[in-house]
Motif scaffolding. Structure first.
Motif, PDB file in Angstrom:
ATOM      1  N   VAL A 155      -3.428   9.992 -21.949  1.00 16.86           N
ATOM      2  CA  VAL A 155      -4.089  10.644 -20.216  1.00 16.86           C
ATOM      3  C   VAL A 155      -2.182  10.409 -19.334  1.00 16.86           C
ATOM      4  O   VAL A 155      -1.994   9.478 -19.292  1.00 16.86           O
ATOM      5  N   GLN A 156      -2.590  11.985 -18.807  1.00 12.01           N
ATOM      6  CA  GLN A 156      -1.160  12.112 -17.456  1.00 12.01           C
ATOM      7  C   GLN A 156      -2.463  11.688 -16.265  1.00 12.01           C
ATOM      8  O   GLN A 156      -2.679  12.233 -16.419  1.00 12.01           O
ATOM      9  N   TYR A 157      -1.334  11.134 -15.608  1.00 15.06           N
ATOM     10  CA  TYR A 157      -1.972  11.028 -14.212  1.00 15.06           C
ATOM     11  C   TYR A 157      -0.601  10.206 -13.010  1.00 15.06           C
ATOM     12  O   TYR A 157       0.404  10.368 -13.372  1.00 15.06           O
ATOM     13  N   SER A 158      -0.902  10.476 -11.733  1.00 20.86           N
ATOM     14  CA  SER A 158      -0.124  10.068 -10.920  1.00 20.86           C
ATOM     15  C   SER A 158       0.048   8.561 -10.229  1.00 20.86           C
ATOM     16  O   SER A 158      -1.488   8.059 -10.541  1.00 20.86           O
ATOM     17  N   SER A 159       1.057   7.656 -10.165  1.00 23.07           N
ATOM     18  CA  SER A 159       1.492   6.594  -9.548  1.00 23.07           C
ATOM     19  C   SER A 159       1.830   7.089  -7.909  1.00 23.07           C
ATOM     20  O   SER A 159       3.459   7.443  -8.295  1.00 23.07           O
ATOM     21  N   THR A 160       2.032   6.544  -7.606  1.00 18.99           N
ATOM     22  CA  THR A 160       2.336   5.930  -6.161  1.00 18.99           C
ATOM     23  C   THR A 160       2.616   4.000  -6.255  1.00 18.99           C
ATOM     24  O   THR A 160       1.790   3.776  -6.380  1.00 18.99           O
ATOM     25  N   CYS A 161       3.646   4.284  -6.150  1.00 17.08           N
ATOM     26  CA  CYS A 161       4.549   2.650  -5.571  1.00 17.08           C
ATOM     27  C   CYS A 161       3.878   2.130  -4.765  1.00 17.08           C
ATOM     28  O   CYS A 161       4.326   2.480  -3.795  1.00 17.08           O
ATOM     29  N   PRO A 162       3.275   1.071  -4.532  1.00 20.76           N
ATOM     30  CA  PRO A 162       2.650   0.271  -3.490  1.00 20.76           C
ATOM     31  C   PRO A 162       4.007  -0.041  -2.084  1.00 20.76           C
ATOM     32  O   PRO A 162       4.032  -0.064  -1.139  1.00 20.76           O
ATOM     33  N   ALA A 163       5.004  -1.274  -3.223  1.00 18.85           N
ATOM     34  CA  ALA A 163       5.772  -1.372  -1.967  1.00 18.85           C
ATOM     35  C   ALA A 163       6.506  -0.063  -1.506  1.00 18.85           C
ATOM     36  O   ALA A 163       7.451  -0.788  -0.422  1.00 18.85           O
ATOM     37  N   SER A 164       7.035   1.020  -2.155  1.00 18.49           N
ATOM     38  CA  SER A 164       7.612   2.096  -1.418  1.00 18.49           C
ATOM     39  C   SER A 164       7.194   2.431   0.002  1.00 18.49           C
ATOM     40  O   SER A 164       7.018   2.711   0.490  1.00 18.49           O
ATOM     41  N   ALA A 165       5.349   2.694  -0.771  1.00 23.33           N
ATOM     42  CA  ALA A 165       4.494   2.573   0.630  1.00 23.33           C
ATOM     43  C   ALA A 165       4.315   1.755   1.561  1.00 23.33           C
ATOM     44  O   ALA A 165       4.613   2.009   2.863  1.00 23.33           O
ATOM     45  N   ALA A 166       4.867   0.519   1.326  1.00 21.93           N
ATOM     46  CA  ALA A 166       4.629  -0.743   2.329  1.00 21.93           C
ATOM     47  C   ALA A 166       5.875  -0.242   3.425  1.00 21.93           C
ATOM     48  O   ALA A 166       6.053  -0.547   4.888  1.00 21.93           O
ATOM     49  N   LEU A 167       7.574   0.125   2.771  1.00 19.67           N
ATOM     50  CA  LEU A 167       8.612   1.025   2.939  1.00 19.67           C
ATOM     51  C   LEU A 167       8.947   1.748   4.038  1.00 19.67           C
ATOM     52  O   LEU A 167       9.446   1.875   5.692  1.00 19.67           O
ATOM     53  N   ALA A 168       7.673   2.891   3.799  1.00 17.52           N
ATOM     54  CA  ALA A 168       7.532   3.809   4.335  1.00 17.52           C
ATOM     55  C   ALA A 168       7.158   3.444   5.430  1.00 17.52           C
ATOM     56  O   ALA A 168       6.902   4.501   6.024  1.00 17.52           O
TER      57      ALA A 168
END
Length: 315
Positions: A155-168
């Motif tokens: 299965v192909q899916y998208s993942s967004t990094c929680p650490a990167s989100a916190a830094l942003a």
């Protein structure tokens, strides 16, 4: 005068020759990448014919036999796979007939089928639909009347990094503080307008296309519920890749990613939770691979059902 017809001659079969030099049993003999159609039962009860690549093998248990009869295996594949949709009972009959065609020579048989399973998917927000193709592999093996059936899919899916989100988020807070100092009264309209500019989203978290590889060992007499298992994994991950995408669908996808931040460890645990209670699955191994946009290597996490003697983590 017409020539006198000759009597039919028996064709030589060197596979029947016995060997005294370099003899000994062989673990597996057979064919790989055989081009063959297979029938797949769809959830609505209809059958779909798909192009597959098939591997078939038997062991050569008789130490003095030179070889097996590969044509017999091919004909058994053609006869069984053309007759009925794929099902555990049918695969078990196929393997038994492969062994019966090599009575006295073989004690184990295995067949591996690889094909793409097409599923029509609805868009997230618009009324459109589109096709998704899922790589699928079915492996059936038979030894001493014990049949083991495995199903493997991706299965192909998208993942967004929680650490990167916190830094942003931290950078957005810093920009907000700079643009709206504490000495200045906040104006709702001004803040709303600011949020709609590039300043209001000065940084974004990194996300990437990711792959879930799911390997299932089925319980005895369990049906092939392929689409159910694919749906269960996609529902657990929440962000499967899309097909037809209008702007409203893309916005819905952005929202899904923002509400489902996940490391590869999170993805592996979500899949384990989705499959753990399914009594049709005797064991499973799931692998979440995040093909990172931050660096050139993948982040990987693996989870298993935890069955004693079953699948065991990273190879």
């Amino acid at each position: 005068m017409s020539p006198t017809p000759t009597a039919p001659r028996a064709l030589p079969d060197v596979a029947l020759e016995t060997r005294t030099d370099h003899g000994g049993p062989l673990a597996a003999v057979g064919m790989q990448q055989i081009e063959m159609p297979v029938l797949l039962r769809l959830p609505d009860g209809s059958a779909q014919r798909v192009a597959a690549r098939v591997d078939v093998e038997v062991d050569l248990a008789r130490a003095d036999a030179r070889g097996i009869h590969m044509s017999r295996l091919y004909l058994e594949l053609d006869r069984h796979l053309s007759a009925e949709p794929l099902a555990p009972a049918g695969l078990r009959r196929l393997l038994r007939d492969c062994l019966a065609s090599h009575a006295g020579l073989s004690t184990r048989a295995q067949v591996r089928l690889r094909f793409a399973h097409l599923v029509r998917r609805a868009a997230l927000a618009s009324a459109n639909t589109g096709w998704r193709s899922y790589p699928l592999e079915i492996v059936a093996s038979l030894e001493r009347e014990r049949c083991v059936l495995e199903v493997v899919f991706e299965v192909q899916y998208s993942s967004t990094c929680p650490a990167s989100a916190a830094l942003a988020r931290q950078l957005i807070q810093q920009r907000f503080t700079a643009d709206f100092p504490t000495t200045q009264a906040l104006d709702h309209g001004a803040v709303l307008a600011w949020l709609g500019t590039s300043d209001g989203i000065v940084a974004t978290p990194h996300s990437q296309r990711s792959t879930a590889r799911v390997q299932l060992q089925l319980a005895e007499d369990a049906p092939l519920a392929i689409e159910e298992w694919i749906d269960a994994v996609e529902h657990a991950l929440q962000t499967p890749v899309q097909t037809a995408v209008k702007r409203e669908d893309e916005q819905a996808f952005a929202l899904a990613n923002g509400q489902n931040l996940m490391f590869c460890e999170d993805a592996a645990r979500r899949m384990r939770a989705a499959l753990a209670a399914d009594s049709r699955i005797a064991d499973f191994l799931v692998r979440a691979s995040h093909h990172e946009s931050l660096h050139p290597h993948d982040a990987v996490a693996v989870a298993t059902k935890g069955v004693p003697g079953g699948y065991a983590g990273l190879p």
